[in-house]
Design an enzyme around this catalytic site. Structure first.
Site, mmCIF file in Angstrom:
data_model
loop_
_atom_site.group_PDB
_atom_site.id
_atom_site.type_symbol
_atom_site.label_atom_id
_atom_site.label_comp_id
_atom_site.label_asym_id
_atom_site.label_seq_id
_atom_site.Cartn_x
_atom_site.Cartn_y
_atom_site.Cartn_z
ATOM 1 N N ASP A 129 7.706 -7.153 8.399
ATOM 2 C CA ASP A 129 6.458 -6.391 8.373
ATOM 3 C C ASP A 129 6.603 -5.090 7.573
ATOM 4 O O ASP A 129 5.667 -4.662 6.897
ATOM 5 C CB ASP A 129 6.034 -6.082 9.819
ATOM 6 C CG ASP A 129 4.664 -5.416 9.911
ATOM 7 O OD1 ASP A 129 3.728 -5.921 9.271
ATOM 8 O OD2 ASP A 129 4.534 -4.391 10.612
ATOM 9 N N HIS A 140 7.551 -2.265 2.331
ATOM 10 C CA HIS A 140 7.407 -0.810 2.211
ATOM 11 C C HIS A 140 8.752 -0.083 2.050
ATOM 12 O O HIS A 140 8.927 0.731 1.144
ATOM 13 C CB HIS A 140 6.682 -0.251 3.429
ATOM 14 C CG HIS A 140 5.379 -0.927 3.739
ATOM 15 N ND1 HIS A 140 4.532 -1.395 2.753
ATOM 16 C CD2 HIS A 140 4.763 -1.232 4.910
ATOM 17 C CE1 HIS A 140 3.464 -1.941 3.313
ATOM 18 N NE2 HIS A 140 3.578 -1.860 4.620
ATOM 19 N N GLU A 153 6.503 4.909 13.652
ATOM 20 C CA GLU A 153 5.106 4.876 14.099
ATOM 21 C C GLU A 153 5.035 5.071 15.596
ATOM 22 O O GLU A 153 5.929 4.637 16.319
ATOM 23 C CB GLU A 153 4.478 3.528 13.751
ATOM 24 C CG GLU A 153 4.429 3.245 12.263
ATOM 25 C CD GLU A 153 3.732 1.922 11.992
ATOM 26 O OE1 GLU A 153 2.529 1.948 11.726
ATOM 27 O OE2 GLU A 153 4.388 0.879 12.076
ATOM 28 N N HIS A 195 0.819 -1.221 0.000
ATOM 29 C CA HIS A 195 0.000 0.000 0.000
ATOM 30 C C HIS A 195 0.852 1.270 0.000
ATOM 31 O O HIS A 195 0.362 2.339 -0.335
ATOM 32 C CB HIS A 195 -1.031 -0.014 1.134
ATOM 33 C CG HIS A 195 -0.496 0.333 2.488
ATOM 34 N ND1 HIS A 195 0.155 -0.576 3.273
ATOM 35 C CD2 HIS A 195 -0.517 1.483 3.193
ATOM 36 C CE1 HIS A 195 0.510 0.004 4.407
ATOM 37 N NE2 HIS A 195 0.116 1.265 4.383
ATOM 38 N N LYS A 235 0.599 5.570 -2.030
ATOM 39 C CA LYS A 235 0.667 6.882 -1.381
ATOM 40 C C LYS A 235 1.082 7.937 -2.392
ATOM 41 O O LYS A 235 1.954 7.724 -3.222
ATOM 42 C CB LYS A 235 1.631 6.839 -0.186
ATOM 43 C CG LYS A 235 1.106 5.964 0.949
ATOM 44 C CD LYS A 235 1.983 6.033 2.165
ATOM 45 C CE LYS A 235 1.629 4.952 3.162
ATOM 46 N NZ LYS A 235 0.703 5.353 4.222
HETATM 47 C C1 BG6 Z 1 1.398 -2.374 7.502
HETATM 48 C C2 BG6 Z 1 2.070 -3.049 8.664
HETATM 49 O O1 BG6 Z 1 1.770 -2.984 6.296
HETATM 50 O O2 BG6 Z 1 1.770 -1.009 7.455
HETATM 51 C C3 BG6 Z 1 1.726 -2.345 9.966
HETATM 52 O O3 BG6 Z 1 1.655 -4.409 8.741
HETATM 53 C C4 BG6 Z 1 2.006 -0.871 9.856
HETATM 54 O O4 BG6 Z 1 2.465 -2.917 11.052
HETATM 55 C C5 BG6 Z 1 1.382 -0.276 8.604
HETATM 56 O O5 BG6 Z 1 1.475 -0.251 11.012
HETATM 57 C C6 BG6 Z 1 1.826 1.155 8.411
HETATM 58 O O6 BG6 Z 1 1.065 1.737 7.373
HETATM 59 P P1 BG6 Z 1 0.890 3.305 7.286
HETATM 60 O O7 BG6 Z 1 0.153 3.516 6.002
HETATM 61 O O8 BG6 Z 1 0.130 3.707 8.512
HETATM 62 O O9 BG6 Z 1 2.282 3.863 7.276
#
Ligand code: BG6
Length: 495
Positions: free
Chosen positions: A244, A249, A225, A187, A191
């Site tokens: 994760d 990402h 985070e 995902h 962004k």
């Molecule tokens: C997810 C992870 O893929 O991305 C989570 O499994 C994480 O642990 C999340 O919190 C973070 O996504 P974003 O869009 O809030 O940065």
């Protein structure tokens, strides 16, 4: 582009991801006229819900997350939602997977009846269920005759837990769907700033000539985070920050930062260049992991619980004690453009701020005639607010001695563009419906990422020491600062 007519079948349809991201994204698509009125969303779960129960659940849990300015539109959306029960855990979880017996045949039968007569529409099977279910579900769909040429399958992360398991999943899914029908979601690629990174690099002339080791000192990629992992220990004990966040990402952000200019903006050209970056990553094996990687785990501080004290349905185990909730890595892209430029990656839970950004730090001026200068920095902020800043040196106003001050040239997307910025999932679902996989991971890309991650995992598994503790609400363990500090560098912390 007009409205799409599609049937979306979401496995894990009542789960957290579905309720927090997918259903809201589908509502937005519907509201903005991208989904036709005949389209349907079919949630599959073991919940034993009726259509009415599921609609009630969405009304109760999703309505407050989305702007409902038109009650009739909201009700029309609810009317498109259906629910079918299958036991994800019991049937698809078995290795054999094939003979999902008893009551669950009824679920597959119900899905078949719902889809019957609509074989000409686009069909999207969205697997937001655990990765071990991906292969078995695809086989079930195939055996039920539900996979049409217009079908697509979306795979949520995590795609396996190492290279062999990812290959197995890719083989199993690939036995039923062609690669062009498979959409592997990351995902972060949905962004807005991530897509803007490519536009910034490849639609402007001034950056590319200096985008290399002659001008760039190093790159920092951070996804910090503030949240912990309450209620997620079952998943997280066996994932950890490396699987994760980094495998997907952070490596995606690295590839987009480091890739060569593609010849076209099309799906294969962009993805070809990204794979080349992953293949050029210098492997980190054995004892090198001690030098180039840091593992941390948060402990209770300031009223916040430690990882081991987070609410969970089971008590902590040895795996809980060993899992990293923070990691920092010094990566290197071994090619002509980037030789000698460190790419520092860092991600953690329970840090003092929520911030995802790419910081490109340029080299210092070759010869300084003023005291107090600092190198230029380009900061691409993905969240919380999206924007791009170029920190340049300017003269502080005043007579007398020249005094330098770093000031930002700043672009805030929120202030510059007034149109609503779609959520990552909305953008990606729109691309799935349009059949455009550019922002999805190709098989070779996912596997190349695991190929680099696996040796780090192996090195960590052989360590007897536990991850370095860091206090909840801080920027991670001391090791993370040393990773940069020993070459005289520091993490970008200020806002
Ligand atoms: C997810 C992870 O893929 O991305 C989570 O499994 C994480 O642990 C999340 O919190 C973070 O996504 P974003 O869009 O809030 O940065």
């Amino acid at each position: 582009p007009g409205a799409h007519t599609a049937d979306l079948v979401v496995f894990g349809g009542t789960g957290d991801l579905s309720m927090r991201k997918l259903i809201p994204a589908l509502y937005h698509s519907d509201r903005d006229g991208r989904l036709s009125h005949e389209s349907r969303v079919i949630a599959m779960s073991r919940g034993g819900l009726t259509d009415a129960d599921f609609r009630g659940k969405v009304d109760a849990e999703v309505r407050d997350q989305v702007p409902v300015d038109d009650q009739a539109g909201w009700e029309r959306f609810l009317g498109r939602l259906h629910h079918v029960s299958v036991d994800v855990g019991r049937d698809a979880g078995r290795d054999a997977g094939r003979d999902a017996g008893g009551a669950d045949r009824a679920g597959w039968g119900a899905l078949t009846r719902l889809l019957a007569g609509h074989g000409q529409r686009d069909r999207v099977f969205y697997l937001a269920s655990p990765p071990r279910t991906f292969g078995p579900f695809c086989r079930e769909l195939d055996e039920a005759g539900l996979v049409t040429p217009r079908s697509r399958v979306v795979l949520e992360k995590p795609l396996g837990h190492d290279l062999p398991s990812a290959q197995r999943i890719n083989d199993e899914v690939g036995a039923i769907f062609d690669e062009h029908q498979i959409f592997r979601i990351d995902h972060y690629l949905g962004k807005e700033t991530v897509q803007n990174l490519l536009v910034l690099r490849f639609a402007n002339a001034f950056l590319e000539p200096i985008w290399n080791s002659l001008w760039i000192d190093h790159v920092q990629i951070t996804a910090a985070e503030t949240v912990g992992t309450p209620g997620r220990r079952g998943y997280y004990d066996h994932a950890g920050a490396l699987r994760d966040m980094v495998q997907n990402h952070l490596l995606q952000l690295l590839t987009l930062t480091a890739m060569e200019p593609p010849a076209r903006s099309d799906r294969e050209a962009v993805r070809d260049e990204k794979v080349k970056v992953l293949q050029a990553l210098r492997p980190i094996t054995g004892t090198e992991a001690d030098r180039f990687t840091v593992r941390g785990q948060y402990v209770g501080a300031d009223g916040m619980p430690g990882y081991l004290d987070e609410p969970a349905s089971t008590p902590p185990t040895e795996a809980s004690r060993r899992v990293e909730t923070f990691t920092a890595i010094r990566a290197e892209v071994k090619n002509w453009r980037w030789a000698g430029v460190p790419f520092y990656l860092r991600t953690g839970k329970r840090m003092p701020y929520r911030r995802s950004e790419i910081v490109v730090q340029f080299k210092d001026v070759p010869h300084s005639i003023y005291p107090g200068g600092a190198p230029n920095r380009l900061v691409l902020r993905l969240q919380p607010e999206e924007g791009i800043q170029l920190h340049i040196m300017a003269k502080e106003p005043g007579a007398g001695e020249v005094r330098l001050k770093p000031v930002p040239l700043s672009l805030s997307f929120g202030e510059t563009f007034t149109t609503r910025v779609p959520e990552a999932y909305e953008r990606l679902l729109t691309d799935v419906l349009a059949g455009n996989p550019t922002l999805f991971m190709r098989r070779d890309e996912v596997e190349a990422a695991w190929r680099w991650i696996d040796p780090i995992l192996h090195a960590w598994e052989s360590h007897t020491e536990l991850p370095e503790p860091y206090n909840a609400g801080t920027t991670g363990p001391a090791g993370a600062r040393e990773l940069l500090g020993r070459s005289g560098r520091a993490w970008h912390e200020e806002d």
